[in-house]
Design an enzyme around this catalytic site. Structure first.
Site, PDB file in Angstrom:
ATOM      1  N   TRP A  42       0.833  -1.193   0.000  1.00  0.00           N
ATOM      2  CA  TRP A  42       0.000   0.000   0.000  1.00  0.00           C
ATOM      3  C   TRP A  42       0.870   1.246   0.000  1.00  0.00           C
ATOM      4  O   TRP A  42       2.082   1.175   0.189  1.00  0.00           O
ATOM      5  CB  TRP A  42      -1.017  -0.009   1.137  1.00  0.00           C
ATOM      6  CG  TRP A  42      -0.483  -0.198   2.550  1.00  0.00           C
ATOM      7  CD1 TRP A  42       0.787  -0.516   2.934  1.00  0.00           C
ATOM      8  CD2 TRP A  42      -1.245  -0.092   3.745  1.00  0.00           C
ATOM      9  NE1 TRP A  42       0.881  -0.619   4.304  1.00  0.00           N
ATOM     10  CE2 TRP A  42      -0.364  -0.362   4.839  1.00  0.00           C
ATOM     11  CE3 TRP A  42      -2.548   0.206   4.044  1.00  0.00           C
ATOM     12  CZ2 TRP A  42      -0.765  -0.338   6.165  1.00  0.00           C
ATOM     13  CZ3 TRP A  42      -2.959   0.229   5.373  1.00  0.00           C
ATOM     14  CH2 TRP A  42      -2.093  -0.035   6.405  1.00  0.00           C
ATOM     15  N   ASN A  43       0.221   2.392  -0.267  1.00  0.00           N
ATOM     16  CA  ASN A  43       0.953   3.635  -0.448  1.00  0.00           C
ATOM     17  C   ASN A  43       0.254   4.787   0.261  1.00  0.00           C
ATOM     18  O   ASN A  43      -0.941   4.729   0.559  1.00  0.00           O
ATOM     19  CB  ASN A  43       1.033   4.001  -1.938  1.00  0.00           C
ATOM     20  CG  ASN A  43       1.682   2.931  -2.770  1.00  0.00           C
ATOM     21  OD1 ASN A  43       2.891   2.724  -2.707  1.00  0.00           O
ATOM     22  ND2 ASN A  43       0.878   2.224  -3.561  1.00  0.00           N
ATOM     23  N   HIS A  66      -8.569  18.854  -6.640  1.00  0.00           N
ATOM     24  CA  HIS A  66      -8.959  19.106  -8.028  1.00  0.00           C
ATOM     25  C   HIS A  66      -7.817  18.735  -8.970  1.00  0.00           C
ATOM     26  O   HIS A  66      -7.306  19.549  -9.732  1.00  0.00           O
ATOM     27  CB  HIS A  66      -9.384  20.569  -8.177  1.00  0.00           C
ATOM     28  CG  HIS A  66     -10.512  20.931  -7.263  1.00  0.00           C
ATOM     29  ND1 HIS A  66     -11.832  20.894  -7.654  1.00  0.00           N
ATOM     30  CD2 HIS A  66     -10.524  21.280  -5.958  1.00  0.00           C
ATOM     31  CE1 HIS A  66     -12.607  21.233  -6.631  1.00  0.00           C
ATOM     32  NE2 HIS A  66     -11.825  21.458  -5.585  1.00  0.00           N
ATOM     33  N   HIS A 109     -11.715  15.016 -11.985  1.00  0.00           N
ATOM     34  CA  HIS A 109     -12.141  15.394 -10.637  1.00  0.00           C
ATOM     35  C   HIS A 109     -13.514  16.040 -10.625  1.00  0.00           C
ATOM     36  O   HIS A 109     -14.060  16.441 -11.653  1.00  0.00           O
ATOM     37  CB  HIS A 109     -11.106  16.323  -9.987  1.00  0.00           C
ATOM     38  CG  HIS A 109     -11.002  17.673 -10.635  1.00  0.00           C
ATOM     39  ND1 HIS A 109     -10.129  17.939 -11.656  1.00  0.00           N
ATOM     40  CD2 HIS A 109     -11.657  18.847 -10.408  1.00  0.00           C
ATOM     41  CE1 HIS A 109     -10.239  19.199 -12.036  1.00  0.00           C
ATOM     42  NE2 HIS A 109     -11.163  19.782 -11.287  1.00  0.00           N
ATOM     43  N   ASP A 121     -16.117  18.933  -8.902  1.00  0.00           N
ATOM     44  CA  ASP A 121     -16.228  20.245  -8.258  1.00  0.00           C
ATOM     45  C   ASP A 121     -17.557  20.321  -7.516  1.00  0.00           C
ATOM     46  O   ASP A 121     -18.625  20.242  -8.132  1.00  0.00           O
ATOM     47  CB  ASP A 121     -16.205  21.372  -9.293  1.00  0.00           C
ATOM     48  CG  ASP A 121     -14.860  21.538  -9.972  1.00  0.00           C
ATOM     49  OD1 ASP A 121     -13.879  20.945  -9.509  1.00  0.00           O
ATOM     50  OD2 ASP A 121     -14.799  22.272 -10.980  1.00  0.00           O
ATOM     51  N   HIS A 138     -16.751  24.723  -3.710  1.00  0.00           N
ATOM     52  CA  HIS A 138     -15.462  25.016  -4.351  1.00  0.00           C
ATOM     53  C   HIS A 138     -15.361  26.490  -4.737  1.00  0.00           C
ATOM     54  O   HIS A 138     -14.260  27.044  -4.755  1.00  0.00           O
ATOM     55  CB  HIS A 138     -15.308  24.130  -5.586  1.00  0.00           C
ATOM     56  CG  HIS A 138     -14.100  24.407  -6.427  1.00  0.00           C
ATOM     57  ND1 HIS A 138     -12.841  24.560  -5.902  1.00  0.00           N
ATOM     58  CD2 HIS A 138     -13.964  24.550  -7.778  1.00  0.00           C
ATOM     59  CE1 HIS A 138     -11.976  24.780  -6.883  1.00  0.00           C
ATOM     60  NE2 HIS A 138     -12.634  24.797  -8.027  1.00  0.00           N
ATOM     61  N   HIS A 168     -17.798  28.399 -13.318  1.00  0.00           N
ATOM     62  CA  HIS A 168     -17.666  28.202 -11.877  1.00  0.00           C
ATOM     63  C   HIS A 168     -18.598  29.141 -11.108  1.00  0.00           C
ATOM     64  O   HIS A 168     -19.330  28.722 -10.198  1.00  0.00           O
ATOM     65  CB  HIS A 168     -16.226  28.451 -11.433  1.00  0.00           C
ATOM     66  CG  HIS A 168     -15.277  27.340 -11.723  1.00  0.00           C
ATOM     67  ND1 HIS A 168     -14.711  27.154 -12.956  1.00  0.00           N
ATOM     68  CD2 HIS A 168     -14.777  26.354 -10.928  1.00  0.00           C
ATOM     69  CE1 HIS A 168     -13.907  26.104 -12.922  1.00  0.00           C
ATOM     70  NE2 HIS A 168     -13.930  25.595 -11.695  1.00  0.00           N
TER      71      HIS A 168
END
Length: 255
Positions: free
Chosen positions: A61-62, A69, A73, A75, A79, A207
Site C-alpha cells: 500500500w501507499n 482538483h 475530478h 467540483d 469550491h 464556476h
C-alpha cells in the site's frame, strides 16, 4: 423482469457496456496553474508504505498526496465563493442521488480543432436540442472537444504568454443549462471554464454561475467520443471527504 434485473442481465450479456470517462492519475497528470500571487495545488505524488517487506510482509500500500482538483475530478458547489453558503454543498453532504443521471453529449470537437478558444453558446445548445430533444432536468451535460486526446501535458494545458487557451462555455450558455436544471457539466479540459475565462464577465462564469446555483462540475474527462449524444447513464461519485470542495473520482457511463 424488474428494471434492475434487466440491467444486470444486459451488463452480463454486453447489451449494456461500461465506458470509463476517467484519465489515469499519476505523477505526470497535469495540474491547473494559477498566477504566482495565489497558492498552487500540488501535483500527484505517491510514497510506498510497504510492499511485501519488513514494513508489511503480506501486503502492499501507499500514501498519496494531491490537491482535491487533480486529474479527472469533481467540483462541489462550495469550491467557488458563490456556492459557499448553500446547503448540502460539500462532498460529504451532497445527496448521493445527485451523482447519477442521464448523459447529454454536445460534440464541438470540430469547432475546438479549428478554434482552441471556442465557446459554447445558447444558440448551439438549442440547435443540439432541435436534433436530440430538450435537455432533461437532472442531466449531466458534457462538452466533447476531444481535448483529452492531447497526451502531452504542455499541449493539454496550452499556456502561452497571455495565459491558457482551451474551449469552454459562454456565460449565457451556462445560464441556459442552469435554466434546464442540469446536475452539472463535464469537460475534457483541466477545468470547467475556458482557458481565457479569467477575463470574461463575470470572471470564470461556469464556476461562478454553476456553483452559485448549486450545480456540479466534472473536469479532465476522457472517452466522450465513445458516448452517444443521449441515452447513457452517468455515475460520477466523489470521495466522501468531510468538508471537501472536490475530489478525484472514477466517472463511469452505462451505454
Amino acid at each position: 423482469m424488474s428494471s434492475l434485473a434487466q440491467l444486470i442481465s444486459d451488463l452480463a450479456s454486453g447489451a449494456v457496456r461500461v465506458v470509463d470517462l476517467t484519465q489515469p492519475l499519476g505523477p505526470d497528470t497535469p495540474v491547473i496553474g494559477l498566477p504566482e500571487i495565489f497558492a498552487p495545488s500540488p501535483g500527484f505524488s505517491m510514497e510506498e508504505i510497504s510492499r511485501y517487506d519488513d514494513g508489511g510482509p503480506g501486503w502492499y500500500w501507499n500514501t498519496i498526496r494531491l490537491g482535491e482538483h487533480t486529474g479527472t475530478h469533481f467540483d462541489a458547489p462550495v469550491h467557488w465563493i458563490t456556492g459557499k453558503d448553500l446547503p448540502d454543498n460539500r462532498c460529504d453532504t451532497i445527496p448521493a442521488g445527485r451523482f447519477v443521471g442521464p448523459g447529454c453529449v454536445i460534440d464541438v470537437s470540430g469547432d475546438a480543432a479549428r478554434d482552441e478558444d471556442f465557446l459554447l453558446t445558447p444558440a448551439r445548445i438549442e440547435a443540439w436540442e432541435a436534433e436530440h430533444g430538450r435537455i432533461a432536468a437532472g442531466s449531466w451535460v458534457f462538452l466533447r472537444t476531444d481535448w483529452s486526446k492531447r497526451r502531452d501535458p504542455a499541449a493539454f494545458l496550452n499556456v502561452r504568454e497571455d495565459g491558457p487557451h482551451s474551449p469552454g462555455f459562454s456565460a449565457d450558455a451556462t445560464r441556459l443549462l442552469i435554466d434546464r436544471d442540469v446536475l452539472g457539466v463535464g469537460v475534457e479540459t483541466v477545468g470547467t471554464d475556458a482557458g481565457q475565462a479569467g477575463s470574461f464577465d463575470p470572471p470564470f462564469p461556469n464556476h461562478t454561475l454553476m456553483h452559485g446555483a448549486g450545480k456540479l462540475g466534472l473536469a479532465s474527462l476522457a472517452n466522450l467520443d465513445q458516448l452517444p449524444a443521449t441515452g447513457s447513464l452517468v455515475i460520477a461519485a466523489p470521495l466522501k471527504i468531510v468538508d471537501g470542495s472536490g475530489s478525484p473520482l472514477r466517472v463511469l457511463a452505462l451505454v
